[in-house]
Write an enzyme that holds these catalytic residues in place. Sequence first.
Site, PDB file in Angstrom:
ATOM      1  N   GLN A  47       0.801  -1.228   0.000  1.00  0.00           N
ATOM      2  CA  GLN A  47       0.000   0.000   0.000  1.00  0.00           C
ATOM      3  C   GLN A  47       0.833   1.276   0.000  1.00  0.00           C
ATOM      4  O   GLN A  47       0.329   2.330  -0.391  1.00  0.00           O
ATOM      5  CB  GLN A  47      -0.952  -0.001   1.201  1.00  0.00           C
ATOM      6  CG  GLN A  47      -2.005  -1.110   1.108  1.00  0.00           C
ATOM      7  CD  GLN A  47      -2.963  -1.109   2.283  1.00  0.00           C
ATOM      8  OE1 GLN A  47      -2.675  -1.694   3.314  1.00  0.00           O
ATOM      9  NE2 GLN A  47      -4.100  -0.452   2.136  1.00  0.00           N
ATOM     10  N   HIS A  67      -1.701  -5.379 -12.669  1.00  0.00           N
ATOM     11  CA  HIS A  67      -1.172  -5.263 -14.036  1.00  0.00           C
ATOM     12  C   HIS A  67      -1.981  -6.079 -15.036  1.00  0.00           C
ATOM     13  O   HIS A  67      -2.225  -5.631 -16.160  1.00  0.00           O
ATOM     14  CB  HIS A  67       0.301  -5.707 -14.082  1.00  0.00           C
ATOM     15  CG  HIS A  67       1.194  -4.820 -13.274  1.00  0.00           C
ATOM     16  ND1 HIS A  67       2.443  -5.209 -12.841  1.00  0.00           N
ATOM     17  CD2 HIS A  67       1.031  -3.557 -12.805  1.00  0.00           C
ATOM     18  CE1 HIS A  67       2.999  -4.233 -12.153  1.00  0.00           C
ATOM     19  NE2 HIS A  67       2.157  -3.220 -12.112  1.00  0.00           N
ATOM     20  N   ASP A  80       2.447   0.534  -8.062  1.00  0.00           N
ATOM     21  CA  ASP A  80       3.802   0.597  -8.637  1.00  0.00           C
ATOM     22  C   ASP A  80       4.671   1.643  -7.943  1.00  0.00           C
ATOM     23  O   ASP A  80       5.866   1.422  -7.713  1.00  0.00           O
ATOM     24  CB  ASP A  80       3.738   0.927 -10.136  1.00  0.00           C
ATOM     25  CG  ASP A  80       3.199  -0.235 -10.964  1.00  0.00           C
ATOM     26  OD1 ASP A  80       2.837  -1.274 -10.374  1.00  0.00           O
ATOM     27  OD2 ASP A  80       3.128  -0.088 -12.204  1.00  0.00           O
ATOM     28  N   ARG A 105       3.865   0.409  12.935  1.00  0.00           N
ATOM     29  CA  ARG A 105       3.522  -0.916  12.428  1.00  0.00           C
ATOM     30  C   ARG A 105       3.621  -0.874  10.908  1.00  0.00           C
ATOM     31  O   ARG A 105       2.839  -0.168  10.259  1.00  0.00           O
ATOM     32  CB  ARG A 105       2.102  -1.314  12.865  1.00  0.00           C
ATOM     33  CG  ARG A 105       1.700  -2.645  12.298  1.00  0.00           C
ATOM     34  CD  ARG A 105       0.295  -3.123  12.657  1.00  0.00           C
ATOM     35  NE  ARG A 105       0.066  -4.348  11.913  1.00  0.00           N
ATOM     36  CZ  ARG A 105      -1.037  -4.647  11.234  1.00  0.00           C
ATOM     37  NH1 ARG A 105      -2.086  -3.844  11.251  1.00  0.00           N
ATOM     38  NH2 ARG A 105      -1.118  -5.768  10.549  1.00  0.00           N
ATOM     39  N   HIS A 150       1.203  -8.982   4.837  1.00  0.00           N
ATOM     40  CA  HIS A 150       0.024  -8.130   4.654  1.00  0.00           C
ATOM     41  C   HIS A 150      -0.387  -8.230   3.186  1.00  0.00           C
ATOM     42  O   HIS A 150      -0.359  -7.246   2.442  1.00  0.00           O
ATOM     43  CB  HIS A 150       0.329  -6.696   5.094  1.00  0.00           C
ATOM     44  CG  HIS A 150      -0.887  -5.853   5.398  1.00  0.00           C
ATOM     45  ND1 HIS A 150      -1.070  -5.196   6.596  1.00  0.00           N
ATOM     46  CD2 HIS A 150      -1.987  -5.564   4.655  1.00  0.00           C
ATOM     47  CE1 HIS A 150      -2.227  -4.529   6.576  1.00  0.00           C
ATOM     48  NE2 HIS A 150      -2.800  -4.735   5.394  1.00  0.00           N
ATOM     49  N   ASN A 194      -1.667 -10.403   8.727  1.00  0.00           N
ATOM     50  CA  ASN A 194      -2.689  -9.382   8.849  1.00  0.00           C
ATOM     51  C   ASN A 194      -3.995  -9.871   8.234  1.00  0.00           C
ATOM     52  O   ASN A 194      -4.052 -10.182   7.041  1.00  0.00           O
ATOM     53  CB  ASN A 194      -2.282  -8.098   8.127  1.00  0.00           C
ATOM     54  CG  ASN A 194      -3.355  -7.027   8.270  1.00  0.00           C
ATOM     55  OD1 ASN A 194      -3.575  -6.515   9.364  1.00  0.00           O
ATOM     56  ND2 ASN A 194      -4.066  -6.724   7.192  1.00  0.00           N
ATOM     57  N   GLU A 195      -5.027  -9.946   9.062  1.00  0.00           N
ATOM     58  CA  GLU A 195      -6.389 -10.214   8.598  1.00  0.00           C
ATOM     59  C   GLU A 195      -6.517 -11.419   7.670  1.00  0.00           C
ATOM     60  O   GLU A 195      -6.918 -11.274   6.509  1.00  0.00           O
ATOM     61  CB  GLU A 195      -6.968  -8.985   7.883  1.00  0.00           C
ATOM     62  CG  GLU A 195      -7.078  -7.774   8.752  1.00  0.00           C
ATOM     63  CD  GLU A 195      -7.935  -6.664   8.123  1.00  0.00           C
ATOM     64  OE1 GLU A 195      -8.344  -6.802   6.954  1.00  0.00           O
ATOM     65  OE2 GLU A 195      -8.204  -5.686   8.813  1.00  0.00           O
ATOM     66  N   ASN A 337      -7.896  -5.704  14.510  1.00  0.00           N
ATOM     67  CA  ASN A 337      -8.201  -4.643  13.548  1.00  0.00           C
ATOM     68  C   ASN A 337      -9.701  -4.411  13.617  1.00  0.00           C
ATOM     69  O   ASN A 337     -10.486  -5.325  13.327  1.00  0.00           O
ATOM     70  CB  ASN A 337      -7.839  -5.070  12.121  1.00  0.00           C
ATOM     71  CG  ASN A 337      -6.342  -5.165  11.888  1.00  0.00           C
ATOM     72  OD1 ASN A 337      -5.543  -5.013  12.811  1.00  0.00           O
ATOM     73  ND2 ASN A 337      -5.958  -5.436  10.654  1.00  0.00           N
ATOM     74  N   TYR A 339     -13.058  -1.726  12.754  1.00  0.00           N
ATOM     75  CA  TYR A 339     -13.534  -0.546  12.037  1.00  0.00           C
ATOM     76  C   TYR A 339     -15.006  -0.235  12.253  1.00  0.00           C
ATOM     77  O   TYR A 339     -15.390   0.911  12.437  1.00  0.00           O
ATOM     78  CB  TYR A 339     -13.287  -0.708  10.526  1.00  0.00           C
ATOM     79  CG  TYR A 339     -11.836  -0.627  10.138  1.00  0.00           C
ATOM     80  CD1 TYR A 339     -11.257   0.570   9.734  1.00  0.00           C
ATOM     81  CD2 TYR A 339     -11.018  -1.764  10.169  1.00  0.00           C
ATOM     82  CE1 TYR A 339      -9.928   0.658   9.375  1.00  0.00           C
ATOM     83  CE2 TYR A 339      -9.679  -1.691   9.818  1.00  0.00           C
ATOM     84  CZ  TYR A 339      -9.134  -0.480   9.420  1.00  0.00           C
ATOM     85  OH  TYR A 339      -7.812  -0.406   9.077  1.00  0.00           O
ATOM     86  N   GLU A 404      -5.115  -2.014  14.137  1.00  0.00           N
ATOM     87  CA  GLU A 404      -5.672  -1.085  13.148  1.00  0.00           C
ATOM     88  C   GLU A 404      -7.006  -0.566  13.637  1.00  0.00           C
ATOM     89  O   GLU A 404      -7.806  -1.314  14.213  1.00  0.00           O
ATOM     90  CB  GLU A 404      -5.946  -1.764  11.794  1.00  0.00           C
ATOM     91  CG  GLU A 404      -4.751  -1.958  10.921  1.00  0.00           C
ATOM     92  CD  GLU A 404      -5.106  -2.587   9.576  1.00  0.00           C
ATOM     93  OE1 GLU A 404      -6.227  -2.361   9.068  1.00  0.00           O
ATOM     94  OE2 GLU A 404      -4.262  -3.320   9.052  1.00  0.00           O
TER      95      GLU A 404
END
Length: 501
Positions: A47, A67, A80, A105, A150, A194-195, A337, A339, A404
């Site tokens: 990310q 891509h 990219d 993190r 991740h 992660n997740e 995590n 939200y 998170e």
Amino acid sequence: MKANIQVLLLVTLLAGVWGKNPFLKHKTPQYKFPAGFPFGAATASYQVEGGWKEDGKGVNIWDTLTHDRPYLVENQDNGDVACDSYHKYKEDVQLLKDLGADFYRFSISWARVLPEGHDNIVNQAGIDYYNNLINELLANGIEPMVTMYHWDLPQALQDLGGWPNMQLAKYFEAYARILFTHFGDRVKLWITFNEPLTFVSGYASEKGFAPAINTPGIGDYLAAHTVIHAHARVYHLYDQVFRSRQRGKVGIALNINWCEPLTNSTEDIAACERYQQFNLGIYAHPIFSTEGDYPAVVKERISRNSAAQGYTTSRLPTFSPEEVEYIRGTSDFFGLNFYTAYYGKEGEEGNIPSLGRDSGLITRQDSNWISSASTWLKVVPWGFRKEFNWIKNEYNNPQVFVTENGFSDLGELNDTGRVYFYTTYLTEMLKAIHEDGCNVIGYAAWSLMDNFEWNRGYAEKFGLYHVDFNDPTRPRTPKESAKVIAEIIKTRKIPERFWQD
Ligand code: GBE
């Protein structure tokens, strides 16, 4: 008798005065974060890093997805270049320093370290990059918290089938050994995955997360099974080879939404309980419960549905008793995590077969809940507190590290929505700590800066810092929320101007 009534009246009167007393109504926000409670911010390699083919990095499944099937990402965007953190990591560390963050993190790109996924070829430039980042953090008094995975699986391992292939547990262990060996002298906080719930969904739909393969209710369960094994192997590796010298902690970051029963019927309450078990328990129960293994309700329902659908064995793989023992207890903390929340009621929706179908409930969100830029993310602060309590009760009050928590908008600098999100969610977290006795030991905001939001590209922004993706130098600018978070970290409490009635 008469005296009793007088006492009762007095108590009622006092309670009334108490309730109305303007000096007492803000009691909750005055809670402070415990001394030494670590605050930080989080990102992930794909990310933010960019540098997708620089200095010997191998191709990963997000390079391939963006891509080869650009239409799967909003605006056909890709990672990219992203935030160009591969070149700008020193600036990132300064952003953290300006926040007053105790830790950062970040995740390591497997294919940057092992271009082919296997440990026969180690890319020295990749090792150098993470060494530089770690050293820069430590020089600035910021502790590194490293996520090993991740979501950016080396393409070479996807070519072998990816996570549904149990051999990947072994390859992941070999990768982890490289990371402990090179970085474990300075990194004391490790997160294996992660997740898993989110990234195994890459095997449940051809439209979402990489590798975007459409085998719902089968491939995602196989992948989950491998991931749980892989996690346990890495924990045991640390115990056997590294822990006595390096003295760090190894955990896993699991994501979950709160599920509020739509009515107080036993059916809806049970439906939301199943939501927790199918989405969180499927990973947490094998690792954090006393008895280990998948939750009973998960095993039973998938087995029953599989039979009814004509499969002669359950679509969910089984753990042997030895495997249950091997996996149980393999985490030093519970990474969470969190939200948002849903209402849940008994019912059926989703593909046949799928995890959603197997769980047997219908979820929806309340149109009155405050929105974000993400369809799925509604602002439900009280759900955060309820989730802490569910984990406390289900897993014997483990140490929970919030890995998170954050809010999306369109990238505005005066991000009042994000400020509201953090101040209200952190208030609920303080209640969970001080009123409910939940064992919360740290907190990371998602995210340090705007970044590549997976299939949503750069359309949804989660950063405390704005990043200008139209400028080749990717300048970072603090948003209002960065200033508020810095104030919270410094004062150890929610500033009075944000207290809610
Ligand atoms: C985390 O996931 C990720 O760890 C992080 O990488 C990411 O940037 C951050 O949150 C913000 O999303 O069709 O839009 O409803 C929703 C959070 C898919 C949990 C989104 C998957 C939230 C689980 C699909 N959800 N995610 S749809």
